[in-house]
Motif scaffolding. Sequence first.
Motif, PDB file in Angstrom:
ATOM      1  N   SER A  65       0.843  -1.192   0.000  1.00 38.42           N
ATOM      2  CA  SER A  65       0.000   0.000   0.000  1.00 38.42           C
ATOM      3  C   SER A  65       0.878   1.241   0.000  1.00 38.42           C
ATOM      4  O   SER A  65       1.820   1.346   0.782  1.00 38.42           O
ATOM      5  N   GLN A  66       0.555   2.189  -0.857  1.00 37.35           N
ATOM      6  CA  GLN A  66       1.221   3.483  -0.882  1.00 37.35           C
ATOM      7  C   GLN A  66       0.402   4.523  -0.124  1.00 37.35           C
ATOM      8  O   GLN A  66       0.795   5.675  -0.007  1.00 37.35           O
ATOM      9  N   SER A  67      -0.747   4.104   0.376  1.00 32.76           N
ATOM     10  CA  SER A  67      -1.672   4.983   1.081  1.00 32.76           C
ATOM     11  C   SER A  67      -1.336   5.022   2.567  1.00 32.76           C
ATOM     12  O   SER A  67      -0.829   4.052   3.128  1.00 32.76           O
ATOM     13  N   GLU A  68      -1.677   6.125   3.205  1.00 32.28           N
ATOM     14  CA  GLU A  68      -1.523   6.244   4.663  1.00 32.28           C
ATOM     15  C   GLU A  68      -2.659   5.523   5.383  1.00 32.28           C
ATOM     16  O   GLU A  68      -2.546   5.185   6.548  1.00 32.28           O
ATOM     17  N   ASN A  69      -3.767   5.314   4.685  1.00 30.38           N
ATOM     18  CA  ASN A  69      -4.971   4.735   5.277  1.00 30.38           C
ATOM     19  C   ASN A  69      -5.124   3.263   4.928  1.00 30.38           C
ATOM     20  O   ASN A  69      -4.557   2.783   3.949  1.00 30.38           O
ATOM     21  N   ASP A  70      -5.934   2.566   5.722  1.00 30.95           N
ATOM     22  CA  ASP A  70      -6.274   1.182   5.413  1.00 30.95           C
ATOM     23  C   ASP A  70      -7.108   1.130   4.140  1.00 30.95           C
ATOM     24  O   ASP A  70      -7.917   2.031   3.887  1.00 30.95           O
ATOM     25  N   LEU A  71      -6.917   0.097   3.347  1.00 31.27           N
ATOM     26  CA  LEU A  71      -7.703  -0.116   2.130  1.00 31.27           C
ATOM     27  C   LEU A  71      -8.448  -1.436   2.265  1.00 31.27           C
ATOM     28  O   LEU A  71      -7.828  -2.478   2.502  1.00 31.27           O
ATOM     29  N   GLN A  72      -9.771  -1.388   2.112  1.00 29.50           N
ATOM     30  CA  GLN A  72     -10.580  -2.599   2.144  1.00 29.50           C
ATOM     31  C   GLN A  72     -10.792  -3.028   0.696  1.00 29.50           C
ATOM     32  O   GLN A  72     -11.449  -2.323  -0.078  1.00 29.50           O
ATOM     33  N   LEU A  73     -10.238  -4.176   0.366  1.00 34.82           N
ATOM     34  CA  LEU A  73     -10.180  -4.611  -1.025  1.00 34.82           C
ATOM     35  C   LEU A  73     -10.677  -6.042  -1.183  1.00 34.82           C
ATOM     36  O   LEU A  73     -10.923  -6.751  -0.207  1.00 34.82           O
ATOM     37  N   GLN A  74     -10.776  -6.454  -2.442  1.00 31.20           N
ATOM     38  CA  GLN A  74     -11.112  -7.822  -2.811  1.00 31.20           C
ATOM     39  C   GLN A  74     -10.184  -8.240  -3.942  1.00 31.20           C
ATOM     40  O   GLN A  74      -9.743  -7.398  -4.732  1.00 31.20           O
ATOM     41  N   TYR A  75      -9.921  -9.545  -4.030  1.00 33.45           N
ATOM     42  CA  TYR A  75      -9.178 -10.053  -5.187  1.00 33.45           C
ATOM     43  C   TYR A  75      -9.743 -11.381  -5.624  1.00 33.45           C
ATOM     44  O   TYR A  75     -10.402 -12.088  -4.882  1.00 33.45           O
ATOM     45  N   ARG A  76      -9.484 -11.667  -6.880  1.00 33.92           N
ATOM     46  CA  ARG A  76      -9.901 -12.926  -7.494  1.00 33.92           C
ATOM     47  C   ARG A  76      -8.836 -13.300  -8.513  1.00 33.92           C
ATOM     48  O   ARG A  76      -8.343 -12.452  -9.237  1.00 33.92           O
ATOM     49  N   ILE A  77      -8.489 -14.576  -8.573  1.00 26.08           N
ATOM     50  CA  ILE A  77      -7.508 -15.048  -9.550  1.00 26.08           C
ATOM     51  C   ILE A  77      -8.210 -15.952 -10.555  1.00 26.08           C
ATOM     52  O   ILE A  77      -8.956 -16.855 -10.177  1.00 26.08           O
ATOM     53  N   TYR A  78      -7.971 -15.682 -11.829  1.00 25.74           N
ATOM     54  CA  TYR A  78      -8.456 -16.526 -12.917  1.00 25.74           C
ATOM     55  C   TYR A  78      -7.263 -17.318 -13.444  1.00 25.74           C
ATOM     56  O   TYR A  78      -6.150 -16.802 -13.521  1.00 25.74           O
ATOM     57  N   TRP A  79      -7.517 -18.558 -13.830  1.00 28.90           N
ATOM     58  CA  TRP A  79      -6.466 -19.449 -14.319  1.00 28.90           C
ATOM     59  C   TRP A  79      -6.698 -19.746 -15.796  1.00 28.90           C
ATOM     60  O   TRP A  79      -7.837 -19.893 -16.240  1.00 28.90           O
ATOM     61  N   TYR A  80      -5.594 -19.873 -16.539  1.00 28.46           N
ATOM     62  CA  TYR A  80      -5.644 -20.089 -17.990  1.00 28.46           C
ATOM     63  C   TYR A  80      -4.703 -21.222 -18.373  1.00 28.46           C
ATOM     64  O   TYR A  80      -3.674 -21.436 -17.719  1.00 28.46           O
ATOM     65  N   ASP A  81      -5.050 -21.906 -19.458  1.00 27.57           N
ATOM     66  CA  ASP A  81      -4.182 -22.974 -19.942  1.00 27.57           C
ATOM     67  C   ASP A  81      -3.046 -22.387 -20.773  1.00 27.57           C
ATOM     68  O   ASP A  81      -2.927 -21.161 -20.902  1.00 27.57           O
ATOM     69  N   ALA A  82      -2.219 -23.231 -21.356  1.00 27.42           N
ATOM     70  CA  ALA A  82      -1.054 -22.783 -22.116  1.00 27.42           C
ATOM     71  C   ALA A  82      -1.432 -21.954 -23.337  1.00 27.42           C
ATOM     72  O   ALA A  82      -0.650 -21.128 -23.804  1.00 27.42           O
ATOM     73  N   GLN A  83      -2.650 -22.141 -23.862  1.00 29.83           N
ATOM     74  CA  GLN A  83      -3.101 -21.371 -25.017  1.00 29.83           C
ATOM     75  C   GLN A  83      -3.778 -20.055 -24.616  1.00 29.83           C
ATOM     76  O   GLN A  83      -4.231 -19.312 -25.460  1.00 29.83           O
ATOM     77  N   GLY A  84      -3.876 -19.796 -23.315  1.00 29.00           N
ATOM     78  CA  GLY A  84      -4.493 -18.556 -22.846  1.00 29.00           C
ATOM     79  C   GLY A  84      -5.994 -18.640 -22.671  1.00 29.00           C
ATOM     80  O   GLY A  84      -6.657 -17.611 -22.488  1.00 29.00           O
ATOM     81  N   LEU A  85      -6.553 -19.844 -22.700  1.00 26.41           N
ATOM     82  CA  LEU A  85      -7.989 -20.017 -22.522  1.00 26.41           C
ATOM     83  C   LEU A  85      -8.304 -20.222 -21.048  1.00 26.41           C
ATOM     84  O   LEU A  85      -7.624 -20.978 -20.350  1.00 26.41           O
ATOM     85  N   GLU A  86      -9.350 -19.532 -20.578  1.00 24.48           N
ATOM     86  CA  GLU A  86      -9.728 -19.648 -19.171  1.00 24.48           C
ATOM     87  C   GLU A  86     -10.168 -21.072 -18.869  1.00 24.48           C
ATOM     88  O   GLU A  86     -10.916 -21.691 -19.624  1.00 24.48           O
ATOM     89  N   LEU A  87      -9.692 -21.585 -17.754  1.00 18.82           N
ATOM     90  CA  LEU A  87     -10.037 -22.934 -17.342  1.00 18.82           C
ATOM     91  C   LEU A  87     -11.377 -22.949 -16.627  1.00 18.82           C
ATOM     92  O   LEU A  87     -11.689 -22.035 -15.856  1.00 18.82           O
ATOM     93  N   GLU A  88     -12.136 -23.970 -16.884  1.00 16.68           N
ATOM     94  CA  GLU A  88     -13.434 -24.116 -16.232  1.00 16.68           C
ATOM     95  C   GLU A  88     -13.241 -24.186 -14.718  1.00 16.68           C
ATOM     96  O   GLU A  88     -12.339 -24.853 -14.222  1.00 16.68           O
ATOM     97  N   GLY A  89     -14.085 -23.477 -14.007  1.00 20.00           N
ATOM     98  CA  GLY A  89     -14.014 -23.474 -12.556  1.00 20.00           C
ATOM     99  C   GLY A  89     -12.983 -22.520 -11.981  1.00 20.00           C
ATOM    100  O   GLY A  89     -12.717 -22.540 -10.791  1.00 20.00           O
ATOM    101  N   SER A  90     -12.402 -21.657 -12.825  1.00 18.60           N
ATOM    102  CA  SER A  90     -11.375 -20.753 -12.314  1.00 18.60           C
ATOM    103  C   SER A  90     -11.962 -19.472 -11.725  1.00 18.60           C
ATOM    104  O   SER A  90     -11.238 -18.660 -11.185  1.00 18.60           O
TER     105      SER A  90
END
Length: 128
Positions: A65-90
Amino acid sequence: MRALSVLLFALMLSACAPRTSGISIESSNQNVVIGNSSLASKLTIEKAMITNVNGLMKAAVPVTSQSENDLQLQYRIYWYDAQGLELEGSDAPWRQFVIHGKDSMTLQAVATNANAKQYRIYIRRANY
């Protein structure tokens, strides 16, 4: 040409991501998409550490964080195969986290599919 293809792919993905208007792709790490440019200016993203856990890809992305204040955030990761296609259930649910002012933490996840060869992490403000 490859960089242009990656950028176009990222833009297509961002069009599908909910509530992420004003998306900013982290310039130092093309695997990170941040909810908006204002939020992007408050975070520094380091290069992910990629490891193998029982045959599954694990991504660990250091965030500061570069902020002086707390940041309430969310994240999500998507997974892809070697060809760049999103994997089912990612499309796992958004994960909540708080990063305190000027603090660092590592966001991480393990793919649920052994075919995962690439990832993209989305970070946005939490919706409370």
